[in-house]
Design an enzyme around this catalytic site. Sequence first.
Site, PDB file in Angstrom:
ATOM      1  N   ASP A 147      -6.350  -1.491  -1.029  1.00  0.00           N
ATOM      2  CA  ASP A 147      -5.357  -0.484  -0.668  1.00  0.00           C
ATOM      3  C   ASP A 147      -5.805   0.592   0.264  1.00  0.00           C
ATOM      4  OD1 ASP A 147      -3.468   1.246  -3.380  1.00  0.00           O
ATOM      5  OD2 ASP A 147      -4.024   1.850  -1.408  1.00  0.00           O
ATOM      6  N   ASP A 161       1.089  -1.442   0.939  1.00  0.00           N
ATOM      7  CA  ASP A 161      -0.120  -1.372   1.486  1.00  0.00           C
ATOM      8  C   ASP A 161      -1.383  -1.670   0.431  1.00  0.00           C
ATOM      9  OD1 ASP A 161      -0.244   0.535  -0.854  1.00  0.00           O
ATOM     10  OD2 ASP A 161      -1.649   2.065   0.390  1.00  0.00           O
ATOM     11  N   GLU A 162      -0.913  -2.697  -0.391  1.00  0.00           N
ATOM     12  CA  GLU A 162      -2.123  -3.173  -1.184  1.00  0.00           C
ATOM     13  C   GLU A 162      -1.875  -4.694  -1.750  1.00  0.00           C
ATOM     14  OE1 GLU A 162      -2.087  -1.916  -5.637  1.00  0.00           O
ATOM     15  OE2 GLU A 162       0.068  -0.714  -5.032  1.00  0.00           O
TER      16      GLU A 162
HETATM   17  P1  TTP Z   1      -0.360   4.640  -2.133  1.00  0.00           P
HETATM   18  O1  TTP Z   1      -1.100   3.531  -2.068  1.00  0.00           O
HETATM   19  O2  TTP Z   1       0.110   5.038  -3.847  1.00  0.00           O
HETATM   20  O3  TTP Z   1      -0.470   5.782  -1.287  1.00  0.00           O
HETATM   21  P2  TTP Z   1      -1.205   5.994  -0.037  1.00  0.00           P
HETATM   22  O4  TTP Z   1      -1.818   4.858   0.461  1.00  0.00           O
HETATM   23  O5  TTP Z   1      -0.681   7.033   0.796  1.00  0.00           O
HETATM   24  O6  TTP Z   1      -2.661   6.720  -0.471  1.00  0.00           O
HETATM   25  P3  TTP Z   1      -4.050   6.397  -1.354  1.00  0.00           P
HETATM   26  O7  TTP Z   1      -5.219   6.620  -0.195  1.00  0.00           O
HETATM   27  O8  TTP Z   1      -4.152   7.296  -2.506  1.00  0.00           O
HETATM   28  O9  TTP Z   1      -3.858   4.976  -1.652  1.00  0.00           O
HETATM   29  O10 TTP Z   1       1.167   4.132  -1.767  1.00  0.00           O
HETATM   30  C1  TTP Z   1       1.433   3.511  -0.473  1.00  0.00           C
HETATM   31  C2  TTP Z   1       2.285   4.224   0.383  1.00  0.00           C
HETATM   32  O11 TTP Z   1       3.586   3.909  -0.276  1.00  0.00           O
HETATM   33  C3  TTP Z   1       2.370   5.495   0.821  1.00  0.00           C
HETATM   34  O12 TTP Z   1       1.734   5.579   2.147  1.00  0.00           O
HETATM   35  C4  TTP Z   1       3.608   5.799   0.968  1.00  0.00           C
HETATM   36  C5  TTP Z   1       4.455   5.018  -0.276  1.00  0.00           C
HETATM   37  N1  TTP Z   1       4.807   5.761  -1.271  1.00  0.00           N
HETATM   38  C6  TTP Z   1       6.034   6.686  -1.472  1.00  0.00           C
HETATM   39  O13 TTP Z   1       6.761   6.247  -0.475  1.00  0.00           O
HETATM   40  N2  TTP Z   1       6.144   7.310  -2.443  1.00  0.00           N
HETATM   41  C7  TTP Z   1       5.374   7.250  -3.484  1.00  0.00           C
HETATM   42  O14 TTP Z   1       5.573   8.205  -4.539  1.00  0.00           O
HETATM   43  C8  TTP Z   1       4.064   6.814  -3.481  1.00  0.00           C
HETATM   44  C9  TTP Z   1       3.167   6.714  -4.492  1.00  0.00           C
HETATM   45  C10 TTP Z   1       3.905   5.997  -2.477  1.00  0.00           C
HETATM   46 MG    MG Z   2      -2.669   3.313  -0.332  1.00  0.00          MG
END
Ligand code: TTP
Ligand code: MG
Length: 361
Positions: A13, A111-112
Site C-alpha cells: 500500500d 495504490d494497493e
Molecule cells: P489510502 O491508501 O487509503 O491512503 P493513502 O495512500 O493516501 O495513505 P496511507 O499511507 O494511509 O495508505 O488511499 C489511497 C488513495 O486513495 C489516497 O492517496 C487518496 C485516495 N482516497 C480518496 O480519494 N478518498 C478517501 O477517502 C481515501 C481513503 C483515499
Molecule cells: Mg495508501
Amino acid sequence: MQESMNRIIFHVDMDGFFSAVEVREKPELKGMPVVVGSDPKNGSGRGVVSTCSYEAREYGIRSGMPISKAYRLCPGAVFLPVNMKLYKEVSARIMDILRSFTNRFQQTSVDEAYLDVSGYVEDYESAAELAQSIKNEVVLKEGLTCSIGVAPNRVIAKIASDFKKPDGLTVVMPMDVDSFLSPLPAARIPGIGKKSVVILKEMGIEMIGDLAACDVQLLIERFGKFGLAIHQMAKGIDLSEVRERGEVKSISKEDTFDEDTADPEIIEKVLDSLADDVYHSLVKKKFLFRTVTLKVRFEDFSTYTRSKTLGACASNPDVIKRTIRELIREFMGRNKFRLLGVGVSKLEKLDKGQMKITDFL
Ligand code: TTP
Ligand code: MG
C-alpha cells in the site's frame, strides 16, 4: 501446520499516495503539510479531503474529512486539487513494477495490491528480503515509499501493511498470527466499520482477540453471514486467493461419443485429440499448467474425475497425454464410455517465472 498457513502473501500500500505524488512533482513541498482534495476557499469550501501528507496528519487531518474542517485544523497547509490523471499514470507504472515480482498478482485499488510469492521464496526470512527489494525498487524507479505486510493470507497481510506506516515492513509469521492480531482493535478487520464497532462494543468486543474468542453463533445472530466472516478473520483464517480479475482458472475440453464405446484404440485417439485441443488453448492463452484432470462418464451416466498435480509447471502436450493415460487406466475394461474430458488447472502465465518451468521431457 494447517494447509491454510503455507502461503506467503504481500499486501503493498503506497504511503499518502496522492499527496506523495504531488510532493514528488513539486519537491519544494517536501516536509510541509499537504492536503489533496477540493478547494477550501479560505474555510468556506465544500467537499472533502482525498488524502494528505503525514505532516498534515499531525494536525488531525484525515481522508474523507470536510475540507473546511481540514482548513480550520491547519490553515497554513498547502491545499491542492485532485489530479487523477497523474495519479493513475504513476499507479500504472508502480503496478507494473509489483507485477514483475510474481505471476499471482491482484491490484485492489489505485495504490494497493496483493502478491502471492509462495512459489518464489522458501521462508519468511527470504520473503522479508524480497519485500525490502520491492520497496527499494519502487523508491528507485518512482521516488515513492510504500508499506508492505507479509503474512500467510490476504487479510493478515492487509492488516500488517497498515501496522507501521509510512515506509513500513511488517512480517507476521504463521506462529505469530494470534499474538499479532489479538491486541489490535476489532476495526482493523476489513469490513468492520463504525456501525459494526458500536454493535461489537455492546457485545463486549473491542479487540480482535475478543472477537476470535466470541461464540460464533452470537456473531451470526447479530451480523448474519458477515458474523461468520469476521470471526474467521479474527482467528487469522482467510483462504481467499490472490487473483487478477478475469483470470482463467482452468481449461478443459470434452467429447460425447456418437456411440458408447469401450474400444481402447478409439478411447486413446479421442483422449489424445482432446489433449491437443487443451494444449492449443493453453498456448493461445499463454499458460503453463500443473494439474491434469480426466473426466469420464459411463453409459449409465455415472461420472468420475481424477486429477494429478505435477511437481512443477509444464507446457508440453505429451505430459497431458501421458498423465491422462495413467489416470484412465483404472476405468478401462469396465463399462462403455459415453463421454471423455481432459482438463488442466493450476495455471501460471507463461511470460513470467519461466525459470521454474520443467518440461518433463
Ligand atoms: P489510502 O491508501 O487509503 O491512503 P493513502 O495512500 O493516501 O495513505 P496511507 O499511507 O494511509 O495508505 O488511499 C489511497 C488513495 O486513495 C489516497 O492517496 C487518496 C485516495 N482516497 C480518496 O480519494 N478518498 C478517501 O477517502 C481515501 C481513503 C483515499
Ligand atoms: Mg495508501
